[in-house]
Design an enzyme around this catalytic site. Structure first.
Site, PDB file in Angstrom:
ATOM      1  N   SER A   1      -0.682 -20.490 -21.756  1.00 47.49           N
ATOM      2  CA  SER A   1      -0.747 -20.062 -23.514  1.00 47.49           C
ATOM      3  C   SER A   1       0.451 -19.835 -23.603  1.00 47.49           C
ATOM      4  O   SER A   1       1.863 -19.349 -23.222  1.00 47.49           O
ATOM      5  CB  SER A   1      -1.247 -18.523 -23.368  1.00 47.49           C
TER       6      SER A   1
ATOM      7  N   HIS B   1     -11.846 -14.029 -25.873  1.00 50.81           N
ATOM      8  CA  HIS B   1     -12.495 -14.905 -27.816  1.00 50.81           C
ATOM      9  C   HIS B   1     -13.602 -15.261 -27.445  1.00 50.81           C
ATOM     10  O   HIS B   1     -14.220 -16.499 -28.102  1.00 50.81           O
ATOM     11  CB  HIS B   1     -11.281 -16.059 -27.773  1.00 50.81           C
TER      12      HIS B   1
ATOM     13  N   GLY C   1       6.726 -26.546 -21.738  1.00 54.79           N
ATOM     14  CA  GLY C   1       7.195 -25.667 -23.184  1.00 54.79           C
ATOM     15  C   GLY C   1       7.041 -24.937 -23.527  1.00 54.79           C
ATOM     16  O   GLY C   1       6.695 -23.154 -22.736  1.00 54.79           O
TER      17      GLY C   1
END
Length: 293
Positions: free
Chosen positions: A227, A128, A254
Protein backbone atom coordinates in the site's frame (compact mmCIF):
# COMPACT_ATOMS: atom_id res chain seq x y z
CA UNK A 1 0.82 -24.51 6.02
CA UNK A 2 3.66 -24.90 3.53
CA UNK A 3 5.00 -21.68 2.05
CA UNK A 4 6.65 -21.57 -1.37
CA UNK A 5 10.42 -21.68 -0.85
CA UNK A 6 11.26 -20.92 -4.47
CA UNK A 7 10.42 -17.20 -4.17
CA UNK A 8 13.49 -15.39 -2.86
CA UNK A 9 13.97 -11.70 -2.15
CA UNK A 10 16.85 -9.81 -3.70
CA UNK A 11 20.18 -9.88 -1.88
CA UNK A 12 20.08 -6.14 -1.26
CA UNK A 13 16.95 -6.47 0.91
CA UNK A 14 18.00 -9.64 2.70
CA UNK A 15 19.29 -7.76 5.75
CA UNK A 16 16.01 -5.87 6.04
CA UNK A 17 14.08 -9.14 5.94
CA UNK A 18 16.28 -10.48 8.75
CA UNK A 19 15.46 -7.37 10.79
CA UNK A 20 11.75 -7.97 10.36
CA UNK A 21 12.13 -11.64 11.33
CA UNK A 22 13.88 -10.61 14.55
CA UNK A 23 11.28 -7.92 15.13
CA UNK A 24 8.40 -10.40 14.89
CA UNK A 25 9.88 -12.99 17.23
CA UNK A 26 7.99 -12.61 20.48
CA UNK A 27 5.60 -10.10 18.92
CA UNK A 28 2.30 -10.31 17.13
CA UNK A 29 1.64 -7.90 14.28
CA UNK A 30 -1.43 -6.59 12.52
CA UNK A 31 -1.14 -6.40 8.73
CA UNK A 32 -2.51 -3.70 6.44
CA UNK A 33 -2.55 -4.66 2.75
CA UNK A 34 -3.15 -2.71 -0.43
CA UNK A 35 -3.38 -3.17 -4.19
CA UNK A 36 0.34 -3.97 -4.45
CA UNK A 37 -0.32 -7.36 -2.87
CA UNK A 38 -2.84 -8.39 -5.53
CA UNK A 39 -0.76 -7.43 -8.56
CA UNK A 40 0.79 -10.91 -8.62
CA UNK A 41 -2.73 -12.29 -9.01
CA UNK A 42 -3.24 -10.20 -12.14
CA UNK A 43 -5.09 -7.24 -10.62
CA UNK A 44 -3.38 -3.93 -11.47
CA UNK A 45 -2.40 -1.23 -9.01
CA UNK A 46 -3.68 2.35 -9.37
CA UNK A 47 -0.49 3.94 -8.08
CA UNK A 48 2.22 1.32 -8.47
CA UNK A 49 5.34 1.87 -10.50
CA UNK A 50 4.45 1.80 -14.20
CA UNK A 51 0.68 2.00 -13.66
CA UNK A 52 -1.30 4.14 -16.10
CA UNK A 53 -3.10 7.28 -14.85
CA UNK A 54 -6.75 6.54 -14.18
CA UNK A 55 -9.70 8.40 -12.66
CA UNK A 56 -11.87 5.98 -10.67
CA UNK A 57 -15.57 6.44 -10.01
CA UNK A 58 -16.46 8.81 -7.18
CA UNK A 59 -19.49 8.42 -4.94
CA UNK A 60 -20.81 11.85 -5.95
CA UNK A 61 -20.60 10.98 -9.65
CA UNK A 62 -22.27 7.60 -9.09
CA UNK A 63 -25.22 9.27 -7.37
CA UNK A 64 -25.60 12.27 -9.65
CA UNK A 65 -24.78 11.14 -13.19
CA UNK A 66 -26.93 8.41 -14.74
CA UNK A 67 -24.60 7.93 -17.70
CA UNK A 68 -21.61 7.56 -15.39
CA UNK A 69 -23.63 5.09 -13.31
CA UNK A 70 -24.41 3.04 -16.43
CA UNK A 71 -20.75 3.05 -17.43
CA UNK A 72 -19.72 1.98 -13.96
CA UNK A 73 -22.24 -0.87 -13.76
CA UNK A 74 -21.27 -2.17 -17.20
CA UNK A 75 -17.56 -2.01 -16.41
CA UNK A 76 -18.02 -3.25 -12.86
CA UNK A 77 -19.87 -6.33 -14.08
CA UNK A 78 -17.15 -7.25 -16.56
CA UNK A 79 -14.47 -6.46 -13.99
CA UNK A 80 -16.21 -8.58 -11.38
CA UNK A 81 -16.29 -11.55 -13.76
CA UNK A 82 -12.56 -11.14 -14.25
CA UNK A 83 -12.08 -10.88 -10.48
CA UNK A 84 -13.75 -14.26 -10.14
CA UNK A 85 -11.06 -15.83 -12.32
CA UNK A 86 -8.06 -14.66 -10.29
CA UNK A 87 -6.59 -16.69 -7.42
CA UNK A 88 -4.59 -15.86 -4.28
CA UNK A 89 -0.83 -15.57 -4.72
CA UNK A 90 2.15 -16.45 -2.55
CA UNK A 91 1.75 -13.26 -0.53
CA UNK A 92 -1.84 -14.10 0.44
CA UNK A 93 -0.80 -17.63 1.37
CA UNK A 94 2.14 -16.34 3.40
CA UNK A 95 -0.21 -14.23 5.53
CA UNK A 96 -2.33 -17.32 6.20
CA UNK A 97 0.81 -19.11 7.38
CA UNK A 98 1.82 -16.18 9.61
CA UNK A 99 -1.66 -16.18 11.16
CA UNK A 100 -1.46 -19.93 11.77
CA UNK A 101 1.87 -19.57 13.58
CA UNK A 102 0.56 -16.71 15.70
CA UNK A 103 2.85 -14.04 14.26
CA UNK A 104 -0.06 -11.90 13.02
CA UNK A 105 -3.48 -11.36 14.59
CA UNK A 106 -5.31 -10.65 11.35
CA UNK A 107 -5.39 -8.72 8.09
CA UNK A 108 -6.83 -5.29 7.36
CA UNK A 109 -7.15 -4.85 3.61
CA UNK A 110 -7.88 -1.94 1.31
CA UNK A 111 -8.56 -4.44 -1.49
CA UNK A 112 -12.06 -5.47 -2.58
CA UNK A 113 -11.11 -8.72 -4.35
CA UNK A 114 -11.80 -11.15 -1.49
CA UNK A 115 -8.49 -12.97 -2.04
CA UNK A 116 -7.46 -12.96 1.62
CA UNK A 117 -10.58 -14.88 2.60
CA UNK A 118 -10.22 -17.19 -0.39
CA UNK A 119 -6.63 -17.92 0.62
CA UNK A 120 -7.77 -18.95 4.10
CA UNK A 121 -7.12 -15.96 6.35
CA UNK A 122 -9.44 -16.25 9.33
CA UNK A 123 -9.69 -12.64 10.51
CA UNK A 124 -10.01 -10.14 7.67
CA UNK A 125 -11.27 -6.56 7.90
CA UNK A 126 -12.24 -5.28 4.45
CA UNK A 127 -11.85 -1.52 4.86
CA UNK A 128 -13.26 -0.71 1.43
CA UNK A 129 -15.88 -3.44 1.20
CA UNK A 130 -16.04 -6.38 -1.20
CA UNK A 131 -17.15 -6.88 -4.79
CA UNK A 132 -19.17 -10.01 -4.03
CA UNK A 133 -22.14 -8.16 -2.51
CA UNK A 134 -24.47 -5.38 -3.67
CA UNK A 135 -26.46 -3.04 -1.44
CA UNK A 136 -29.51 -0.84 -1.92
CA UNK A 137 -28.77 2.78 -1.05
CA UNK A 138 -32.42 3.38 -0.14
CA UNK A 139 -33.39 0.49 2.14
CA UNK A 140 -30.04 -1.15 2.90
CA UNK A 141 -30.98 -4.57 1.56
CA UNK A 142 -27.93 -6.65 0.60
CA UNK A 143 -27.80 -8.99 -2.40
CA UNK A 144 -25.30 -11.58 -3.54
CA UNK A 145 -23.42 -10.39 -6.61
CA UNK A 146 -24.39 -13.51 -8.56
CA UNK A 147 -28.11 -12.71 -8.43
CA UNK A 148 -27.57 -9.14 -9.58
CA UNK A 149 -25.22 -10.34 -12.32
CA UNK A 150 -27.93 -12.62 -13.68
CA UNK A 151 -30.36 -9.71 -13.88
CA UNK A 152 -27.74 -7.50 -15.54
CA UNK A 153 -26.99 -10.06 -18.23
CA UNK A 154 -30.67 -10.77 -18.85
CA UNK A 155 -31.33 -7.05 -19.41
CA UNK A 156 -28.08 -6.43 -21.31
CA UNK A 157 -27.22 -9.42 -23.55
CA UNK A 158 -24.08 -7.66 -24.80
CA UNK A 159 -22.50 -8.43 -21.43
CA UNK A 160 -22.47 -12.15 -22.22
CA UNK A 161 -20.21 -11.65 -25.24
CA UNK A 162 -17.80 -8.88 -24.20
CA UNK A 163 -14.61 -8.11 -26.01
CA UNK A 164 -11.35 -7.99 -24.10
CA UNK A 165 -11.66 -5.70 -21.09
CA UNK A 166 -9.10 -3.92 -18.94
CA UNK A 167 -9.42 -4.79 -15.26
CA UNK A 168 -9.02 -2.16 -12.53
CA UNK A 169 -8.26 -2.55 -8.78
CA UNK A 170 -11.81 -1.62 -7.71
CA UNK A 171 -13.39 -4.23 -9.99
CA UNK A 172 -14.28 -1.68 -12.64
CA UNK A 173 -13.21 -2.08 -16.27
CA UNK A 174 -13.05 0.01 -19.42
CA UNK A 175 -16.13 -0.41 -21.62
CA UNK A 176 -17.50 1.09 -24.82
CA UNK A 177 -20.96 2.41 -25.65
CA UNK A 178 -23.48 2.22 -22.79
CA UNK A 179 -26.37 4.52 -23.82
CA UNK A 180 -28.90 1.65 -23.88
CA UNK A 181 -27.55 -0.07 -20.81
CA UNK A 182 -30.19 -1.08 -18.22
CA UNK A 183 -29.34 -0.90 -14.51
CA UNK A 184 -31.41 -3.18 -12.23
CA UNK A 185 -33.21 -1.64 -9.25
CA UNK A 186 -33.64 -3.04 -5.75
CA UNK A 187 -36.24 -5.84 -5.83
CA UNK A 188 -37.40 -4.84 -2.33
CA UNK A 189 -38.00 -1.10 -2.66
CA UNK A 190 -36.99 -0.12 -6.19
CA UNK A 191 -34.04 1.91 -4.89
CA UNK A 192 -30.60 2.45 -6.38
CA UNK A 193 -28.17 -0.47 -6.19
CA UNK A 194 -24.44 -0.11 -5.64
CA UNK A 195 -21.63 -2.68 -5.34
CA UNK A 196 -20.69 -2.89 -1.66
CA UNK A 197 -17.38 -1.08 -2.07
CA UNK A 198 -16.25 2.28 -0.73
CA UNK A 199 -15.94 4.74 -3.61
CA UNK A 200 -13.61 7.71 -3.66
CA UNK A 201 -15.35 10.52 -1.76
CA UNK A 202 -17.14 8.01 0.47
CA UNK A 203 -16.28 7.27 4.11
CA UNK A 204 -15.25 3.88 5.47
CA UNK A 205 -18.13 2.68 7.70
CA UNK A 206 -17.51 3.59 11.34
CA UNK A 207 -17.88 0.03 12.61
CA UNK A 208 -15.47 -1.28 9.96
CA UNK A 209 -12.78 1.23 10.87
CA UNK A 210 -13.32 0.50 14.56
CA UNK A 211 -12.68 -3.20 13.91
CA UNK A 212 -9.50 -2.37 12.00
CA UNK A 213 -8.37 -0.03 14.76
CA UNK A 214 -8.99 -2.76 17.34
CA UNK A 215 -6.70 -5.13 15.44
CA UNK A 216 -3.92 -2.54 15.44
CA UNK A 217 -4.55 -1.77 19.09
CA UNK A 218 -4.27 -5.44 20.08
CA UNK A 219 -1.05 -6.00 18.11
CA UNK A 220 2.56 -5.35 19.10
CA UNK A 221 3.56 -4.13 15.62
CA UNK A 222 2.10 -3.15 12.26
CA UNK A 223 3.13 -4.45 8.83
CA UNK A 224 2.04 -2.46 5.76
CA UNK A 225 2.19 -4.65 2.65
CA UNK A 226 1.59 -3.33 -0.86
CA UNK A 227 0.00 0.00 0.00
CA UNK A 228 1.24 3.50 -0.85
CA UNK A 229 -0.91 4.73 2.07
CA UNK A 230 -2.40 7.48 -0.08
CA UNK A 231 -5.90 6.77 1.22
CA UNK A 232 -6.67 8.43 4.55
CA UNK A 233 -7.96 5.30 6.32
CA UNK A 234 -4.62 3.54 5.88
CA UNK A 235 -2.43 6.38 7.14
CA UNK A 236 -4.73 6.81 10.16
CA UNK A 237 -4.00 3.22 11.20
CA UNK A 238 -0.27 3.77 10.71
CA UNK A 239 -0.44 6.91 12.84
CA UNK A 240 -2.33 4.98 15.52
CA UNK A 241 0.51 2.45 15.69
CA UNK A 242 3.15 5.19 15.73
CA UNK A 243 1.49 7.06 18.59
CA UNK A 244 1.29 3.85 20.58
CA UNK A 245 5.04 3.31 20.08
CA UNK A 246 4.54 0.15 18.03
CA UNK A 247 7.18 -0.68 15.39
CA UNK A 248 5.99 -0.26 11.82
CA UNK A 249 7.28 -2.25 8.83
CA UNK A 250 6.53 -1.09 5.27
CA UNK A 251 6.87 -3.51 2.34
CA UNK A 252 6.14 -1.82 -0.98
CA UNK A 253 7.69 -1.06 -4.32
CA UNK A 254 8.29 2.69 -4.35
CA UNK A 255 7.72 5.39 -1.77
CA UNK A 256 4.76 5.46 0.61
CA UNK A 257 3.39 8.08 2.98
CA UNK A 258 4.38 5.83 5.87
CA UNK A 259 8.09 5.50 5.08
CA UNK A 260 9.08 8.17 7.60
CA UNK A 261 7.25 6.29 10.37
CA UNK A 262 8.70 2.86 9.56
CA UNK A 263 11.50 1.21 11.52
CA UNK A 264 12.08 -1.02 8.48
CA UNK A 265 11.18 -0.20 4.85
CA UNK A 266 11.61 -2.96 2.25
CA UNK A 267 11.41 -1.69 -1.32
CA UNK A 268 10.72 -4.98 -3.08
CA UNK A 269 7.95 -7.27 -4.30
CA UNK A 270 5.31 -7.75 -1.62
CA UNK A 271 4.56 -11.40 -2.36
CA UNK A 272 8.23 -12.40 -2.40
CA UNK A 273 9.01 -10.66 0.88
CA UNK A 274 5.95 -12.02 2.71
CA UNK A 275 6.69 -15.54 1.47
CA UNK A 276 10.28 -15.19 2.69
CA UNK A 277 9.15 -13.90 6.09
CA UNK A 278 6.70 -16.77 6.54
CA UNK A 279 9.32 -19.32 5.51
CA UNK A 280 11.95 -17.96 7.91
CA UNK A 281 9.46 -17.76 10.77
CA UNK A 282 8.10 -21.27 10.12
CA UNK A 283 8.93 -23.45 13.06
CA UNK A 284 9.06 -20.46 15.39
CA UNK A 285 5.54 -20.99 16.71
CA UNK A 286 5.20 -19.06 19.96
CA UNK A 287 2.56 -20.71 22.19
CA UNK A 288 1.90 -17.42 24.00
CA UNK A 289 1.28 -15.59 20.72
CA UNK A 290 -0.86 -18.44 19.44
CA UNK A 291 -3.14 -18.23 22.46
CA UNK A 292 -3.69 -14.53 21.76
CA UNK A 293 -5.02 -15.11 18.22
Amino acid sequence: MTVESGMKVRTDVDDAVRQVVELLRGRQAAVLTGAGLSTDSGIPDYRGEGSEPRTPMTFQMFLGDERARKRYWAGSHLGWKRFNSVVPNAGHRALVALEETGHINGVITQNVDGLHTEAGSRRVVELHGAMDTVICLACGQAFGRESVAERLEAANPILTTPESVRLAPDGDADVGEIDDFVIPDCTVCGGMLKPNVVFFGEFVPTETFAEASALVGAADALIVAGSSLTVNSGIRLVEQARRAGKPIVVINRGATKGDGRAVVKIDSGTSEVLAELAERLAGHLDPDLDRRS
